[in-house]
Design a protein around this motif. Structure first.
Motif, PDB file in Angstrom:
ATOM      1  N   GLY A 175      30.244 107.952  35.910  1.00 35.72           N
ATOM      2  CA  GLY A 175      31.396 107.008  35.935  1.00 35.72           C
ATOM      3  C   GLY A 175      32.580 107.377  35.111  1.00 35.72           C
ATOM      4  O   GLY A 175      32.660 108.327  34.895  1.00 35.72           O
ATOM      5  N   GLU A 176      33.112 106.338  34.767  1.00 33.72           N
ATOM      6  CA  GLU A 176      34.282 106.553  33.940  1.00 33.72           C
ATOM      7  C   GLU A 176      33.861 107.441  32.475  1.00 33.72           C
ATOM      8  O   GLU A 176      34.511 108.535  32.291  1.00 33.72           O
ATOM      9  CB  GLU A 176      34.975 105.372  33.408  1.00 33.72           C
ATOM     10  CG  GLU A 176      36.421 105.540  32.693  1.00 33.72           C
ATOM     11  CD  GLU A 176      37.156 104.333  32.147  1.00 33.72           C
ATOM     12  OE1 GLU A 176      38.038 104.496  31.668  1.00 33.72           O
ATOM     13  OE2 GLU A 176      36.689 103.221  32.757  1.00 33.72           O
TER      14      GLU A 176
ATOM     15  N   SER B  71      29.931  99.639  35.949  1.00 32.88           N
ATOM     16  CA  SER B  71      30.151 100.678  35.258  1.00 32.88           C
ATOM     17  C   SER B  71      28.829 101.389  34.639  1.00 32.88           C
ATOM     18  O   SER B  71      27.793 100.740  34.572  1.00 32.88           O
ATOM     19  CB  SER B  71      30.906 100.053  33.771  1.00 32.88           C
ATOM     20  OG  SER B  71      29.947  99.381  32.953  1.00 32.88           O
ATOM     21  N   SER B  72      29.293 102.670  34.236  1.00 31.45           N
ATOM     22  CA  SER B  72      27.932 103.368  33.638  1.00 31.45           C
ATOM     23  C   SER B  72      27.464 102.909  32.462  1.00 31.45           C
ATOM     24  O   SER B  72      26.154 102.840  32.142  1.00 31.45           O
ATOM     25  CB  SER B  72      28.488 104.674  33.464  1.00 31.45           C
ATOM     26  OG  SER B  72      29.570 104.818  32.502  1.00 31.45           O
TER      27      SER B  72
ATOM     28  N   ASN C 242      25.404 107.277  40.537  1.00 31.69           N
ATOM     29  CA  ASN C 242      26.516 106.500  39.975  1.00 31.69           C
ATOM     30  C   ASN C 242      25.517 105.310  39.255  1.00 31.69           C
ATOM     31  O   ASN C 242      24.334 105.121  39.464  1.00 31.69           O
ATOM     32  CB  ASN C 242      27.354 106.086  40.908  1.00 31.69           C
ATOM     33  CG  ASN C 242      26.948 105.321  42.167  1.00 31.69           C
ATOM     34  OD1 ASN C 242      25.990 104.408  41.999  1.00 31.69           O
ATOM     35  ND2 ASN C 242      27.572 105.387  43.214  1.00 31.69           N
TER      36      ASN C 242
END
Length: 281
Positions: A179-180, A156-157, A133
């Motif tokens: 991630g998202e 976040s990614s 992640n």
């Protein structure tokens, strides 16, 4: 069976991901998992559902022999203990010597010095792919001297992309940041993949099972293409599974069912793959 050499320009698309899934099912690769106690059952079930054959083998006494008969290896440091370190080192070295792809999942990198130091050591031991992640990738890159160190577990990614590119260049591995939006990079090329569900992080060890899935795809495709295909197929199955549940409790079972039945229509409906031509990092 081993992955074919990495191409100069990765060939990525939904059609390529589905083709990789078909190849995986035809080959039924044996994937050796040195993984944590929490993830063993779901990782094995996910591998069986996607079409691979799992083996949970971590003993130092047999890793040399087992790597030799396996098609890919995943090393996951989730429930790390000193007794396992030698087996992980031996398995990684044996995989490299035999030209077999192996995947590093640096679970919790940055949490303790012991864990972080060993993750850095493994990142330098020839993994084909590092999957983590955003926080894990940022921490690993920083600790390895490859980029800024991340301490925020909610990173976040997108925020981890610069560190991921630096880590790929430093380690020689393809880096998959989840991630998202998921990203795959070799330090030069960057591909963004969407899919999955916000419920997935609420179900234990689904990320670990993803790393096992990446290893299965690495048995039949070069590392970059394998990572992209695995993230797209897994993300599509995760999104389809989440549409069938009202919470995370039954998600692992639904995920396995979705992976078992995954086809071109499902991947096309629930996942996207986009080459990122320029990234401001």
């Amino acid at each position: 069976m081993s992955a074919t050499p990495q191409s100069a320009t990765p060939q990525v698309s939904i059609a390529e991901a589905v083709s990789a899934l078909d190849a995986l099912r035809a080959a039924r690769p044996l994937v050796q998992n040195i993984t944590n106690y929490v993830a063993m059952t779901i990782s094995a079930n996910v591998l069986l559902a996607v079409g691979a054959s799992p083996a949970m083998v971590h003993s130092e006494a047999e890793v040399d022999e087992f790597v030799a008969i396996s098609n890919a290896l995943v090393i996951n440091i989730g429930t790390l203990s000193p007794d396992w370190l030698t087996g992980m080192r031996k398995a990684a070295a044996r995989a490299v010597a035999l030209g077999k792809p192996w995947v590093l999942d640096p679970v919790g990198c940055g949490a303790t010095k012991f864990r972080t130091d060993f993750a850095v050591e493994l990142s330098r031991a020839g993994p084909a792919i590092i999957r983590g992640n955003a926080s894990e990738i940022m921490s690993l890159a920083g600790a390895a001297g490859a980029g800024g160190k991340g301490v925020d577990s909610t990173a976040s990614s997108d925020a981890a992309l610069a560190a991921g590119k630096a880590l790929a260049k430093a380690s020689g591995a393809v880096v998959a940041i989840t991630g998202e939006t998921d990203y795959v990079t070799d330090g030069t090329h960057v591909v963004a993949i969407t899919g999955g569900s916000a419920l997935m992080p609420l179900s234990t060890a689904l990320g670990c099972a993803l790393s096992a899935t990446v290893a299965a795809f690495a048995a039949v495709r070069p590392p970059f293409e394998a990572a992209v295909a695995a993230l797209a197929v897994y993300g599509a199955a995760g999104a389809a599974a989440a549409a069938r549940v009202t919470g995370p409790g039954h998600l692992p079972a639904e995920l396995c069912d979705a992976l078992y039945g995954a086809d071109a229509a499902l991947v096309e409906r629930y996942a996207t793959i986009k080459t990122v031509e320029e990234v401001n990092v």
